[in-house]
Design an enzyme around this catalytic site. Structure first.
Site, PDB file in Angstrom:
ATOM      1  N   ASP A 181       0.836  -1.197   0.000  1.00 50.54           N
ATOM      2  CA  ASP A 181       0.000   0.000   0.000  1.00 50.54           C
ATOM      3  C   ASP A 181       0.870   1.245   0.000  1.00 50.54           C
ATOM      4  O   ASP A 181       2.082   1.197   0.228  1.00 50.54           O
ATOM      5  CB  ASP A 181      -1.050  -0.014   1.115  1.00 50.54           C
ATOM      6  N   ASN A 189      -4.081  13.007  -0.029  1.00 53.54           N
ATOM      7  CA  ASN A 189      -5.431  13.575  -0.109  1.00 53.54           C
ATOM      8  C   ASN A 189      -5.530  14.899   0.643  1.00 53.54           C
ATOM      9  O   ASN A 189      -6.157  15.857   0.172  1.00 53.54           O
ATOM     10  CB  ASN A 189      -6.447  12.583   0.462  1.00 53.54           C
ATOM     11  N   HIS A 194      -8.516  15.088  -3.098  1.00 50.14           N
ATOM     12  CA  HIS A 194      -8.893  13.712  -3.425  1.00 50.14           C
ATOM     13  C   HIS A 194      -8.743  13.394  -4.908  1.00 50.14           C
ATOM     14  O   HIS A 194      -8.499  12.236  -5.270  1.00 50.14           O
ATOM     15  CB  HIS A 194     -10.325  13.445  -2.965  1.00 50.14           C
ATOM     16  N   ASP A 198      -6.831  10.176  -6.365  1.00 57.70           N
ATOM     17  CA  ASP A 198      -7.339   9.267  -7.392  1.00 57.70           C
ATOM     18  C   ASP A 198      -6.327   9.107  -8.519  1.00 57.70           C
ATOM     19  O   ASP A 198      -6.111   8.000  -9.038  1.00 57.70           O
ATOM     20  CB  ASP A 198      -8.655   9.795  -7.965  1.00 57.70           C
ATOM     21  N   GLU A 224      -6.070   2.262  -0.623  1.00 55.30           N
ATOM     22  CA  GLU A 224      -4.765   2.446  -1.268  1.00 55.30           C
ATOM     23  C   GLU A 224      -3.940   1.175  -1.250  1.00 55.30           C
ATOM     24  O   GLU A 224      -2.734   1.196  -1.490  1.00 55.30           O
ATOM     25  CB  GLU A 224      -3.987   3.576  -0.579  1.00 55.30           C
TER      26      GLU A 224
END
Length: 302
Positions: A181, A189, A194, A198, A224
């Site tokens: 991760d 973020n 955000h 993405d 993630e």
């Protein structure tokens, strides 16, 4: 001695979605539409929005045809309007912009299969030829592919593990599993928004997918966190691949709207043992992932 980390096998419905390849099927006319293939609101998945002569408006305000309750969506965000036989998406001066296939647009003609992103919602444009077949194929693909990143989702990973474990044992071949991760993803973020988060998820997933071998399987496990299944790969081989992926990600330039975002990953590796079922196999990789994170992050543990 392994420190036991959290073990998660529950499905994450927020990671459904997909790219959809054009189908080689006979054409018949139908109504053009947009289908919601990704959203933080699970109730939106699969909803079809028919397009016609009256413009379809999208935004946070209640006066829109399609209302999206999300802070990254402007009150009047964009509209889809018909011009002749074609449909165009037009941004309405939104704060965070409207994207078509990851490109920021002010106005763009839609073509079959295009993906329109408004805030954290992704809508797929289906044209009038064989709409029903396209729609049902889109819904099916949503069950196995994550629409944001374009890689397989957790459901597909779990189903593949159920098949690959007995196959590896039957042919007496090694099978390895990676879990990784993004380090401090919340800061991405918080610091960049955000939409930047993405972008990082998608860019990273495609970067890893391009490096893997044809038989390797990458999937978004949730949030993630990602996983990679490596057939015919020993623990040492999986560690070498993991280290290559870690370094590749660490060296990669993640740039979103002229902002450079530092990204690194922590990776845990595991090899299938005789007494492992799916849960134990994942758990060992998960434990090693958490050892990597507790050990300082941006490293591989196996």
């Amino acid at each position: 001695m392994y420190d036991v980390g959290a073990f998660r096998v529950d499905s994450d419905i927020k990671t459904r979605v997909t790219p959809l390849e054009d189908l080689k099927i006979p054409a018949r006319m139908g109504q053009d539409c947009l289908v919601t293939i990704y959203s933080s609101d699970a109730r939106q998945f699969g909803k079809r929005h028919v397009l016609g002569r009256q413009a379809l408006t999208i935004g946070r305000g209640s006066d829109n045809t399609l209302m999206l309750e999300n802070d990254s969506v402007s009150r009047s965000h964009c509209r889809i309007e018909q011009r002749g036989s074609s449909f165009f998406v037009c941004d309405l001066g939104s704060t965070n912009g409207t994207y078509v296939n990851d490109d920021l647009v002010t106005e763009s003609q839609l073509r079959r299969g295009d993906q329109v992103k408004v805030g954290d919602t992704i809508l797929k444009y289906l044209s009038g030829s064989d709409i029903e077949a396209q729609y049902h194929e889109t819904i099916y693909r949503m069950t196995i592919v994550d629409g944001l990143t374009g890689v397989n989702n957790k459901r597909f990973l779990m189903e593949t593990l159920e098949k690959e474990i007995p196959r590896a044992r039957r042919h007496q071949r090694p099978l390895s599993f990676l879990m990784f991760d993004i380090d401090h993803f919340k800061l991405v973020n918080d610091n960049y928004g955000h939409l930047a988060g993405d972008f990082v998820l998608k860019d990273l997933a495609q970067l890893v997918k391009a490096r893997l071998r044809p038989d390797d399987i990458i999937g978004r496990y949730g949030g993630e966190e990602f996983a990679v299944l490596l057939p015919e790969t020993t623990l040492e081989g999986s560690a070498a691949i993991a280290e290559e992926l870690r370094k590749m990600i660490d060296d990669h330039r993640f740039e979103f709207e002229q902002e450079i975002i530092d990204v690194s990953v922590s990776i845990g590796c595991a090899q299938l043992a005789d007494d492992f079922d799916v849960a134990r196999f994942i758990k060992l990789a998960d434990e090693n992932l958490y050892r990597a994170k507790r050990g300082g992050r941006n490293q591989v543990v196996f």
